[in-house]
Design a protein around this motif. Sequence first.
Motif, mmCIF file in Angstrom:
data_model
loop_
_atom_site.group_PDB
_atom_site.id
_atom_site.type_symbol
_atom_site.label_atom_id
_atom_site.label_comp_id
_atom_site.label_asym_id
_atom_site.label_seq_id
_atom_site.Cartn_x
_atom_site.Cartn_y
_atom_site.Cartn_z
ATOM 1 N N LYS A 99 37.976 -22.406 -31.279
ATOM 2 C CA LYS A 99 37.568 -21.881 -32.461
ATOM 3 C C LYS A 99 36.007 -21.594 -32.454
ATOM 4 O O LYS A 99 35.586 -20.468 -33.367
ATOM 5 C CB LYS A 99 37.564 -23.223 -33.307
ATOM 6 C CG LYS A 99 38.761 -23.616 -33.771
ATOM 7 C CD LYS A 99 38.833 -25.008 -34.581
ATOM 8 C CE LYS A 99 40.313 -25.174 -34.940
ATOM 9 N NZ LYS A 99 40.088 -26.838 -35.842
ATOM 10 N N ASP A 125 39.998 -10.523 -39.224
ATOM 11 C CA ASP A 125 39.163 -11.745 -38.630
ATOM 12 C C ASP A 125 38.181 -11.365 -37.412
ATOM 13 O O ASP A 125 37.298 -11.770 -37.391
ATOM 14 C CB ASP A 125 39.849 -13.091 -38.347
ATOM 15 C CG ASP A 125 40.581 -13.494 -39.491
ATOM 16 O OD1 ASP A 125 40.038 -13.124 -40.818
ATOM 17 O OD2 ASP A 125 41.508 -14.441 -39.449
ATOM 18 N N PHE A 126 39.116 -10.621 -36.553
ATOM 19 C CA PHE A 126 38.476 -9.943 -35.252
ATOM 20 C C PHE A 126 38.308 -8.572 -35.263
ATOM 21 O O PHE A 126 37.937 -7.968 -34.159
ATOM 22 C CB PHE A 126 39.451 -10.312 -34.181
ATOM 23 C CG PHE A 126 39.368 -11.990 -33.720
ATOM 24 C CD1 PHE A 126 40.271 -12.657 -34.417
ATOM 25 C CD2 PHE A 126 38.903 -12.367 -32.741
ATOM 26 C CE1 PHE A 126 40.385 -14.192 -34.253
ATOM 27 C CE2 PHE A 126 38.906 -13.642 -32.366
ATOM 28 C CZ PHE A 126 39.620 -14.654 -32.928
ATOM 29 N N ALA A 138 32.705 -25.819 -33.346
ATOM 30 C CA ALA A 138 34.059 -25.550 -33.747
ATOM 31 C C ALA A 138 34.351 -25.885 -35.216
ATOM 32 O O ALA A 138 34.780 -25.162 -36.109
ATOM 33 C CB ALA A 138 35.270 -25.909 -32.852
ATOM 34 N N ASP A 166 43.265 -21.821 -33.371
ATOM 35 C CA ASP A 166 42.381 -21.662 -34.446
ATOM 36 C C ASP A 166 42.798 -22.194 -35.811
ATOM 37 O O ASP A 166 41.950 -22.628 -36.588
ATOM 38 C CB ASP A 166 41.909 -20.116 -34.724
ATOM 39 C CG ASP A 166 41.268 -19.484 -33.580
ATOM 40 O OD1 ASP A 166 40.953 -20.345 -32.667
ATOM 41 O OD2 ASP A 166 41.405 -18.141 -33.351
ATOM 42 N N ALA A 215 36.185 -17.778 -32.079
ATOM 43 C CA ALA A 215 36.745 -17.114 -32.975
ATOM 44 C C ALA A 215 35.434 -16.925 -34.173
ATOM 45 O O ALA A 215 34.943 -15.759 -34.545
ATOM 46 C CB ALA A 215 37.939 -17.671 -33.804
ATOM 47 N N VAL A 222 39.867 -22.624 -43.083
ATOM 48 C CA VAL A 222 41.143 -23.576 -42.286
ATOM 49 C C VAL A 222 40.368 -24.277 -40.968
ATOM 50 O O VAL A 222 40.581 -25.293 -40.590
ATOM 51 C CB VAL A 222 42.217 -22.636 -42.001
ATOM 52 C CG1 VAL A 222 43.259 -23.439 -40.975
ATOM 53 C CG2 VAL A 222 42.868 -22.359 -43.331
ATOM 54 N N MET A 223 39.581 -23.373 -40.184
ATOM 55 C CA MET A 223 39.075 -23.936 -39.001
ATOM 56 C C MET A 223 38.209 -24.880 -39.131
ATOM 57 O O MET A 223 38.135 -25.694 -38.229
ATOM 58 C CB MET A 223 38.357 -22.627 -38.430
ATOM 59 C CG MET A 223 39.199 -21.732 -37.502
ATOM 60 S SD MET A 223 38.310 -20.749 -36.369
ATOM 61 C CE MET A 223 36.998 -19.952 -37.109
ATOM 62 N N HIS A 224 37.691 -25.152 -40.132
ATOM 63 C CA HIS A 224 36.950 -26.231 -40.523
ATOM 64 C C HIS A 224 37.499 -27.439 -41.268
ATOM 65 O O HIS A 224 36.844 -28.434 -41.670
ATOM 66 C CB HIS A 224 35.636 -25.816 -41.329
ATOM 67 C CG HIS A 224 34.681 -24.814 -40.598
ATOM 68 N ND1 HIS A 224 34.810 -24.251 -39.461
ATOM 69 C CD2 HIS A 224 33.693 -24.100 -41.075
ATOM 70 C CE1 HIS A 224 34.163 -23.448 -39.061
ATOM 71 N NE2 HIS A 224 33.241 -23.261 -40.235
#
Lengths: 215, 215
Positions: free
Chosen positions: B114, A176-177, B33, B176, B117, A120-122
């Motif tokens: 991002k 994720d974290f 990112a 994010d 993250a 999703v981030m990409h």
Amino acid sequence: MAQAENAERQGSRAGSRDEIERAILDAAERVFAEAGFGGATMQAIADHCGLPKANLHYYFASKKQLYRRVVERIFRVWLQAADSFESSASPEVALRRYITRKMELSRAHRYGSKVWANEVMHGAPIIQDFLETTLRDWTESRARVIRRWIAEGQVRPVDPHWLLYMIWATTQHYADFAHQIETLNHGPLSDAQWDAATETVCGIILRGIGLEGGR
Amino acid sequence: MAQAENAERQGSRAGSRDEIERAILDAAERVFAEAGFGGATMQAIADHCGLPKANLHYYFASKKQLYRRVVERIFRVWLQAADSFESSASPEVALRRYITRKMELSRAHRYGSKVWANEVMHGAPIIQDFLETTLRDWTESRARVIRRWIAEGQVRPVDPHWLLYMIWATTQHYADFAHQIETLNHGPLSDAQWDAATETVCGIILRGIGLEGGR
DNA sequence: GTCTATAGATTGATAGAC
DNA sequence: GTCTATCAATCTATAGAC
């Protein structure tokens, strides 16, 4: 008999084709999660499942196709969690069950969650169509349920989208974290801590929209 | 005079060294990112700031060093937001201000969030020492403040860590997972939507821990 | 179906003219 | 300080023996 012949031909060490594919997918999910698509190498994936690098290209035509299969598998897990949001139940039961299930998934499928977040981030190059169809349909359907609860005075008036994002964000954060959480926690969360975190997330969100302990 | 000579030597098109470095860092932040460290290429970064690829290596020794500088810059922004959590204020004011500031940062620094993250998801190879020092100290300091509020009966009893993770997760989600949110929203969030989301996040969390509208 | 060797393409980094 | 050309390393993908 054909099956036995097949097993024979494959040699003694190797499992069935499905088993090998699964082993490769598991290794790929982890490597993609920890290095991203660009940072992942076929060599690293091969090492993680104890196979020669060239064999990966026998089972999966390309790195991109392997990645796509990993993402598709994660999508099926996501759908499974989505079903736990039962619109027929009371808001307390439906939301508590959904949040709990999402927390369980974050614990059981840490790497899958990270791959999803990365994708999703990409810009979701692979799953864009899914975002626009299945995810959007599911979201709007649950938004309608939440609006019904609000109309019935069961839930305080909030835009359902901000509420759903909050649930997704909070539960997935634990996957994720995880590295950050475990650093602050001086180690992995214990069973009791997972339960406590789940209970706190449920409690704050339910109370935050006017449920539990009413007024 | 030495300054003017310097500007002369640099040619007419280029800005000062600081300006060029900033342009490179901006471009790098965005590319890192959107593609991750492994997926980012020096060529892509060069294209995004309109510089020849080789010049990047004149200003930054290596891709890794450029990445490190990007992450360090993001860290300074993070510290700025952390300061908005004033332990001297009432819980309502302190938490509302902190959440609001974090939402503003998610909107203004999407790419930085991002990169952060990504860095954490990949095991924080660069910022691990920061997680173990500054972040841990800050977290424990604010946890003590929250426990004091609880002891004073101002806030419902919750483990402060789960509460802080919830705030981080929810606010950073808007940066994010911006692509997912914008897909579901059929476009970027408007000013009014950002305000509404911020208000809803504040409302649910504050009410969830027993603040606002008391009982 | 497995494995070694390598081709082919990409990219980080540098040399050297201007 | 800028830019072209290129080296060196890395990685995906494939060929071909077994």
